[in-house]
Design a protein around this motif. Structure first.
Motif, PDB file in Angstrom:
ATOM      1  N   UNK A  40       0.830  -1.212   0.000  1.00 33.84           N
ATOM      2  CA  UNK A  40       0.000   0.000   0.000  1.00 33.84           C
ATOM      3  C   UNK A  40       0.862   1.259   0.000  1.00 33.84           C
ATOM      4  N   UNK A  41       1.929   1.225   0.774  1.00 32.32           N
ATOM      5  CA  UNK A  41       2.807   2.394   0.921  1.00 32.32           C
ATOM      6  C   UNK A  41       3.987   2.291  -0.039  1.00 32.32           C
ATOM      7  N   UNK A  42       3.667   2.052  -1.291  1.00 33.52           N
ATOM      8  CA  UNK A  42       4.696   1.877  -2.321  1.00 33.52           C
ATOM      9  C   UNK A  42       5.122   3.238  -2.880  1.00 33.52           C
ATOM     10  N   UNK A  43       6.340   3.320  -3.403  1.00 36.74           N
ATOM     11  CA  UNK A  43       6.786   4.569  -4.016  1.00 36.74           C
ATOM     12  C   UNK A  43       6.204   4.710  -5.419  1.00 36.74           C
ATOM     13  N   UNK A  44       5.765   5.911  -5.758  1.00 34.39           N
ATOM     14  CA  UNK A  44       5.310   6.226  -7.115  1.00 34.39           C
ATOM     15  C   UNK A  44       5.914   7.568  -7.526  1.00 34.39           C
ATOM     16  N   UNK A  45       6.097   7.744  -8.818  1.00 39.84           N
ATOM     17  CA  UNK A  45       6.599   9.020  -9.340  1.00 39.84           C
ATOM     18  C   UNK A  45       5.419   9.961  -9.568  1.00 39.84           C
ATOM     19  N   UNK A  46       5.540  11.181  -9.066  1.00 38.95           N
ATOM     20  CA  UNK A  46       4.485  12.181  -9.201  1.00 38.95           C
ATOM     21  C   UNK A  46       5.138  13.542  -9.364  1.00 38.95           C
ATOM     22  N   UNK A  47       4.941  14.135 -10.516  1.00 38.34           N
ATOM     23  CA  UNK A  47       5.470  15.471 -10.816  1.00 38.34           C
ATOM     24  C   UNK A  47       6.951  15.586 -10.469  1.00 38.34           C
ATOM     25  N   UNK A  48       7.735  14.583 -10.863  1.00 41.09           N
ATOM     26  CA  UNK A  48       9.174  14.615 -10.662  1.00 41.09           C
ATOM     27  C   UNK A  48       9.641  14.264  -9.264  1.00 41.09           C
ATOM     28  N   UNK A  49       8.728  13.816  -8.411  1.00 42.17           N
ATOM     29  CA  UNK A  49       9.068  13.432  -7.041  1.00 42.17           C
ATOM     30  C   UNK A  49       8.644  11.990  -6.801  1.00 42.17           C
ATOM     31  N   UNK A  50       9.312  11.331  -5.888  1.00 41.84           N
ATOM     32  CA  UNK A  50       8.887  10.000  -5.465  1.00 41.84           C
ATOM     33  C   UNK A  50       8.079  10.171  -4.195  1.00 41.84           C
ATOM     34  N   UNK A  51       6.820   9.764  -4.263  1.00 40.08           N
ATOM     35  CA  UNK A  51       5.901   9.937  -3.134  1.00 40.08           C
ATOM     36  C   UNK A  51       5.364   8.584  -2.677  1.00 40.08           C
ATOM     37  N   UNK A  52       4.780   8.571  -1.492  1.00 39.53           N
ATOM     38  CA  UNK A  52       4.094   7.388  -0.967  1.00 39.53           C
ATOM     39  C   UNK A  52       2.687   7.375  -1.564  1.00 39.53           C
ATOM     40  N   UNK A  53       2.360   6.309  -2.277  1.00 35.96           N
ATOM     41  CA  UNK A  53       1.064   6.217  -2.947  1.00 35.96           C
ATOM     42  C   UNK A  53      -0.095   6.290  -1.946  1.00 35.96           C
ATOM     43  N   UNK A  54       0.000   5.553  -0.848  1.00 38.12           N
ATOM     44  CA  UNK A  54      -1.106   5.495   0.115  1.00 38.12           C
ATOM     45  C   UNK A  54      -1.276   6.805   0.874  1.00 38.12           C
ATOM     46  N   UNK A  55      -0.206   7.327   1.439  1.00 41.69           N
ATOM     47  CA  UNK A  55      -0.298   8.559   2.231  1.00 41.69           C
ATOM     48  C   UNK A  55      -0.734   9.754   1.380  1.00 41.69           C
ATOM     49  N   UNK A  56      -0.368   9.734   0.114  1.00 43.62           N
ATOM     50  CA  UNK A  56      -0.704  10.830  -0.782  1.00 43.62           C
ATOM     51  C   UNK A  56      -2.054  10.622  -1.453  1.00 43.62           C
ATOM     52  N   UNK A  57      -2.663   9.456  -1.247  1.00 43.28           N
ATOM     53  CA  UNK A  57      -3.925   9.090  -1.898  1.00 43.28           C
ATOM     54  C   UNK A  57      -3.795   9.224  -3.413  1.00 43.28           C
ATOM     55  N   UNK A  58      -2.712   8.652  -3.923  1.00 41.33           N
ATOM     56  CA  UNK A  58      -2.440   8.682  -5.363  1.00 41.33           C
ATOM     57  C   UNK A  58      -3.456   7.801  -6.070  1.00 41.33           C
ATOM     58  N   UNK A  59      -4.060   8.327  -7.126  1.00 44.26           N
ATOM     59  CA  UNK A  59      -5.117   7.582  -7.813  1.00 44.26           C
ATOM     60  C   UNK A  59      -4.620   6.718  -8.968  1.00 44.26           C
ATOM     61  N   UNK A  60      -3.329   6.765  -9.255  1.00 44.90           N
ATOM     62  CA  UNK A  60      -2.787   5.966 -10.342  1.00 44.90           C
ATOM     63  C   UNK A  60      -2.915   6.621 -11.703  1.00 44.90           C
ATOM     64  N   UNK A  61      -3.558   7.767 -11.746  1.00 46.61           N
ATOM     65  CA  UNK A  61      -3.760   8.454 -13.017  1.00 46.61           C
ATOM     66  C   UNK A  61      -3.204   9.872 -13.011  1.00 46.61           C
ATOM     67  N   UNK A  62      -2.302  10.148 -12.075  1.00 41.91           N
ATOM     68  CA  UNK A  62      -1.624  11.433 -12.108  1.00 41.91           C
ATOM     69  C   UNK A  62      -2.102  12.476 -11.129  1.00 41.91           C
ATOM     70  N   UNK A  63      -2.973  12.109 -10.182  1.00 40.23           N
ATOM     71  CA  UNK A  63      -3.388  13.102  -9.195  1.00 40.23           C
ATOM     72  C   UNK A  63      -3.410  12.473  -7.802  1.00 40.23           C
ATOM     73  N   UNK A  64      -3.401  13.348  -6.802  1.00 40.35           N
ATOM     74  CA  UNK A  64      -3.474  12.898  -5.415  1.00 40.35           C
ATOM     75  C   UNK A  64      -4.630  13.608  -4.734  1.00 40.35           C
ATOM     76  N   UNK A  65      -5.246  12.941  -3.781  1.00 43.53           N
ATOM     77  CA  UNK A  65      -6.323  13.567  -3.007  1.00 43.53           C
ATOM     78  C   UNK A  65      -5.767  14.303  -1.791  1.00 43.53           C
ATOM     79  N   UNK A  66      -4.601  13.892  -1.336  1.00 42.80           N
ATOM     80  CA  UNK A  66      -3.924  14.540  -0.202  1.00 42.80           C
ATOM     81  C   UNK A  66      -2.696  15.265  -0.723  1.00 42.80           C
ATOM     82  N   UNK A  67      -2.126  16.090   0.128  1.00 43.06           N
ATOM     83  CA  UNK A  67      -0.842  16.687  -0.232  1.00 43.06           C
ATOM     84  C   UNK A  67       0.160  15.558  -0.400  1.00 43.06           C
ATOM     85  N   UNK A  68       0.998  15.608  -1.455  1.00 50.25           N
ATOM     86  CA  UNK A  68       1.970  14.538  -1.668  1.00 50.25           C
ATOM     87  C   UNK A  68       2.920  14.386  -0.478  1.00 50.25           C
TER      88      UNK A  68
END
Length: 86
Positions: A40-68
């Motif tokens: 769940x807490x896997x690293x993903x690339x988002x806008x040139x940064x590596x973020x936590x997918x779960x904590x950032x609520x990354x949707x897999x399509x390029x946006x987050x519901x929470x602050x990255x």
């Protein structure tokens, strides 16, 4: 017999009823749960940064519901990797 003796006898009986297979099942279950949490807490690339997918609520399509949340700053993984640091 004191109250402590009653508790102690009960604890001894519980420990005696556990066998190596039970302990292996518990260890396997804990290991599997840790893997699910890490997945769940896997690293993903988002806008040139590596973020936590779960904590950032990354949707897999390029946006987050929470602050990255930077992947290295994920509180869950920090707790798993170094519980004394919290």
């Amino acid at each position: 017999m004191s109250r402590w003796d009653d508790v102690s006898a009960g604890a001894r009986q519980m420990l005696e009823s556990l066998d190596e297979l039970d302990l292996a099942e518990v260890a396997s279950s804990c290991s599997a749960a840790l893997h699910r949490v890490r997945d769940l807490h896997r690293p993903v690339e988002y806008q040139g940064r590596t973020i936590c997918a779960e904590c950032s609520a990354y949707d897999g399509h390029g946006s987050t519901d929470n602050s990255p949340v930077a992947y290295g700053q994920c509180g869950t993984l920090r707790a798993l990797d170094n519980p004394e640091a919290l």
